[in-house]
Design a protein around this motif. Structure first.
Motif, short mmCIF file in Angstrom:
data_model
loop_
_atom_site.label_atom_id
_atom_site.label_comp_id
_atom_site.label_asym_id
_atom_site.label_seq_id
_atom_site.Cartn_x
_atom_site.Cartn_y
_atom_site.Cartn_z
N ASP A 118 23.40 -11.53 12.26
CA ASP A 118 23.61 -12.99 12.14
C ASP A 118 23.79 -13.47 10.70
O ASP A 118 23.80 -14.67 10.44
CB ASP A 118 22.41 -13.73 12.76
N ASN A 119 23.87 -12.51 9.78
CA ASN A 119 24.01 -12.84 8.35
C ASN A 119 22.85 -13.71 7.84
O ASN A 119 23.05 -14.60 7.02
CB ASN A 119 25.35 -13.53 8.09
N ASN A 120 21.69 -13.44 8.36
CA ASN A 120 20.50 -14.16 7.89
C ASN A 120 19.91 -13.35 6.72
O ASN A 120 18.86 -12.72 6.84
CB ASN A 120 19.52 -14.28 9.06
N ILE A 121 20.67 -13.35 5.64
CA ILE A 121 20.36 -12.50 4.48
C ILE A 121 20.33 -13.41 3.25
O ILE A 121 21.33 -14.08 2.96
CB ILE A 121 21.44 -11.41 4.29
N LYS A 122 19.19 -13.44 2.56
CA LYS A 122 19.09 -14.39 1.44
C LYS A 122 18.50 -13.72 0.21
O LYS A 122 17.64 -12.84 0.33
CB LYS A 122 18.19 -15.57 1.84
N LYS A 123 18.96 -14.18 -0.94
CA LYS A 123 18.40 -13.68 -2.20
C LYS A 123 16.91 -13.97 -2.24
O LYS A 123 16.48 -15.04 -1.80
CB LYS A 123 19.07 -14.41 -3.37
N ALA A 124 16.12 -13.04 -2.76
CA ALA A 124 14.67 -13.24 -2.80
C ALA A 124 14.20 -13.44 -4.24
O ALA A 124 14.75 -12.83 -5.17
CB ALA A 124 13.97 -12.04 -2.20
N THR A 125 13.23 -14.30 -4.40
CA THR A 125 12.69 -14.55 -5.75
C THR A 125 11.17 -14.38 -5.73
O THR A 125 10.57 -14.25 -4.67
CB THR A 125 12.99 -16.00 -6.19
N TYR A 126 10.59 -14.44 -6.92
CA TYR A 126 9.12 -14.36 -7.01
C TYR A 126 8.46 -15.43 -6.15
O TYR A 126 7.43 -15.21 -5.55
CB TYR A 126 8.67 -14.59 -8.46
N LYS A 127 9.11 -16.59 -6.12
CA LYS A 127 8.52 -17.71 -5.38
C LYS A 127 8.37 -17.38 -3.89
O LYS A 127 7.39 -17.78 -3.25
CB LYS A 127 9.46 -18.92 -5.52
#
Ligand code: ADP
Length: 319
Positions: free
Chosen positions: A46-55
């Protein structure tokens, strides 16, 4: 910067969140851009792919489960959906994937790798501890500690009420959780799928123990044994003559605050997984053995049947 993604697949375990936290930290340290894939292979499709951050990983180290969700995906079993998953990863220039999951998830990953060429590294994560080639899977220690606390509590009431308690643990066809829990909780009886049992042969001795003052029995049984737990409780009532109760521990075994051991193992698995990918290993599973962490090829891990450690199984005679 190269892009790297992580996902959780199949049953969640305590220890996934510490792994996610360290995934972000160690990726950034290695000049990689970390991505989260939400809800397992479903998120790839489903393209539920997101950049991840420390937050994204702040305040999760003490939480069980997984912040990015896990799932079983029927669609991933079909080639047309795996092609969509490949396109989604290609679009984001992600060519490295870490998967936290059990052997089912690795089987899917193996097929996906052969079709897509996307490099991956698997981290064995299942409370069942039933993946061949590794002695430890993430989440096992947390599950064992929950079982220990539960058995300790049940013992309090068993001893007050003169009862037999049949405590059922998870593990599918594997008796690891039941066996280790029975040994470390001093259970009188332990039944696992890996070992034949004959309750009749225990009747004399159990009745004798009651005559000599025993007030209660703790029996730890794996969910995969041939009998229902209630059958074992009925046996206690009918053949041994002691009131009995069944306690199915169920999903509490999978959740809860990750133990120190699982937090540390999560960090070590992640370091090894990212290092493996950076060293160019394309299709490995990080296995924990007596000699430390080893990279094993997915074919070996997936195609070798799991066998419960015979040395551990030998202890059963003493229960
Ligand atoms: P676990 O990883 O905990 O053993 P499962 O056996 O439920 O969990 O597998 C998790 C997911 O892995 C499945 O829902 C499916 O999406 C994927 N999977 C398992 N086997 C295959 C396969 N043969 N082909 C493609 N995907 C698979």
């Amino acid at each position: 910067m190269n892009n790297i993604a992580i996902l959780c697949s199949g049953g969640d375990v305590s220890g996934m969140n510490p792994a996610l936290k360290h995934f972000v930290e160690y990726s950034l340290q290695k000049d990689l851009t970390p991505y989260f894939v939400y809800d397992g292979y479903e998120g790839l499709i489903d393209n539920n792919i997101k950049k991840a951050t420390y937050k994204d990983v702040a305040g999760i180290i003490n939480r069980g489960g997984t912040k990015i969700g896990s799932a079983r995906s029927q669609r991933f079993m079909q080639k047309e959906y795996r092609e969509i998953a490949k396109k989604n990863l290609n679009m984001l220039n992600i060519d490295m994937l870490i998967v936290l999951g059990g052997d089912g998830s690795f089987r899917g990953l193996d097929i996906f790798y052969k079709e897509s060429g996307i490099k991956f590294c698997g981290i064995p994560s299942t409370i069942d501890n039933d993946i061949s080639s590794t002695e430890y899977c993430l989440g096992v220690d947390s599950a064992l500690n929950i079982i220990k606390t539960s058995i300790d509590s049940i013992r309090d009431t068993a001893s007050s009420f003169s009862r037999a308690f049949v405590i059922e643990t998870m593990g599918r066809d594997c008796g690891f959780l039941a066996l280790v829990s029975a040994l470390t909780s001093g259970a009188e009886l332990c039944l696992v799928p890996e070992k034949e049992y004959d309750l009749k042969s225990l009747e004399e001795s159990f009745k004798e123990q009651i005559k000599n003052g025993r007030r209660y029995f703790i029996a730890v049984v794996a969910e995969g044994i041939k009998d229902e737990s209630q059958d074992i409780a009925n046996w206690f009532e009918e053949k041994i003559g002691i009131e009995s109760r069944v306690s199915v521990l169920g999903h509490i075994q999978r959740g809860g605050n990750p133990t120190i051991y699982d937090r540390l193992m999560a960090y070590r698995f992640i370091n090894n997984a990212i290092d493996a990918l950076l060293e160019g290993k394309e299709e490995s599973i990080i296995c924990y053995t007596k000699d430390g962490f080893k990279y094993k090829g997915i074919d070996e891990v997936v195609n070798t049947p799991f066998v419960l450690d015979p040395k551990l199984l030998r202890f059963l005679k003493n229960i």
